[in-house]
Design a protein around this motif. Sequence first.
Motif, short mmCIF file in Angstrom:
data_model
loop_
_atom_site.label_atom_id
_atom_site.label_comp_id
_atom_site.label_asym_id
_atom_site.label_seq_id
_atom_site.Cartn_x
_atom_site.Cartn_y
_atom_site.Cartn_z
N ASP A 164 0.87 -1.16 0.00
CA ASP A 164 0.00 0.00 0.00
C ASP A 164 0.91 1.21 0.00
O ASP A 164 1.39 1.66 1.06
CB ASP A 164 -0.92 -0.01 1.23
N ASP A 165 1.18 1.74 -1.18
CA ASP A 165 2.14 2.84 -1.28
C ASP A 165 1.62 4.11 -0.63
O ASP A 165 2.41 4.94 -0.16
CB ASP A 165 2.46 3.10 -2.75
N ALA A 166 0.32 4.27 -0.55
CA ALA A 166 -0.25 5.45 0.11
C ALA A 166 0.08 5.45 1.59
O ALA A 166 0.21 6.50 2.22
CB ALA A 166 -1.74 5.51 -0.10
N LYS A 167 0.22 4.22 2.16
CA LYS A 167 0.55 4.08 3.58
C LYS A 167 2.03 3.76 3.77
O LYS A 167 2.47 3.52 4.90
CB LYS A 167 -0.30 2.98 4.20
N ASN A 168 2.79 3.71 2.67
CA ASN A 168 4.22 3.37 2.76
C ASN A 168 4.44 2.05 3.49
O ASN A 168 5.35 1.94 4.32
CB ASN A 168 5.00 4.48 3.47
N THR A 169 3.62 1.05 3.17
CA THR A 169 3.67 -0.21 3.91
C THR A 169 3.62 -1.41 2.98
O THR A 169 2.87 -1.40 2.00
CB THR A 169 2.50 -0.29 4.92
N LEU A 170 4.43 -2.40 3.33
CA LEU A 170 4.48 -3.69 2.65
C LEU A 170 3.89 -4.73 3.58
O LEU A 170 4.07 -4.64 4.80
CB LEU A 170 5.94 -4.04 2.33
N TYR A 171 3.19 -5.72 3.00
CA TYR A 171 2.56 -6.76 3.81
C TYR A 171 2.96 -8.15 3.32
O TYR A 171 3.31 -8.35 2.16
CB TYR A 171 1.03 -6.64 3.75
N LEU A 172 2.86 -9.12 4.25
CA LEU A 172 2.98 -10.52 3.87
C LEU A 172 1.91 -11.28 4.65
O LEU A 172 2.02 -11.41 5.87
CB LEU A 172 4.37 -11.09 4.18
N GLU A 173 0.90 -11.75 3.94
CA GLU A 173 -0.15 -12.55 4.53
C GLU A 173 0.29 -14.01 4.47
O GLU A 173 0.55 -14.53 3.37
CB GLU A 173 -1.46 -12.36 3.77
N MET A 174 0.38 -14.65 5.63
CA MET A 174 0.87 -16.03 5.70
C MET A 174 -0.22 -16.93 6.25
O MET A 174 -0.69 -16.74 7.36
CB MET A 174 2.11 -16.11 6.59
N ASN A 175 -0.63 -17.90 5.46
CA ASN A 175 -1.66 -18.87 5.84
C ASN A 175 -1.09 -20.28 5.78
O ASN A 175 -0.07 -20.51 5.13
CB ASN A 175 -2.87 -18.74 4.91
#
Length: 123
Positions: A72-83
Amino acid sequence: QLQLVESGGGLVQLGGSLRLSCAASVFTLGSYTLGWFRQAPGKEREGVSCITTSGRTIAADSVAGRFTISRDDAKNTLYLEMNGLKPEDTAVYYCAAAPTNYCTTYRDHFDYWGQGTQVTVSS
């Protein structure tokens, strides 16, 4: 100087889920290719997943179908969803950034690194 800070790690049971976040301290995160790496005790750091500035992604075979990278570049954040977490996913997870527009799981491609967050999966 780009700074990256990971969060969201913890202890989870076999089959559980976690969502890692990586917050960046730069306004133009959108110009960086971003990646997740992990390092288990006694092993080398390995690439997990990567996402380009245009949203193209790659993932290691060991996590494909279970882990999802997003940004989410607007929030300057990278995510990793791990299931579907497994004990072999136990490691310190690092986010990384590169001022390029292509993906790779080759660690030397990335110039900036976070301090890491521990993920432990119990059986």
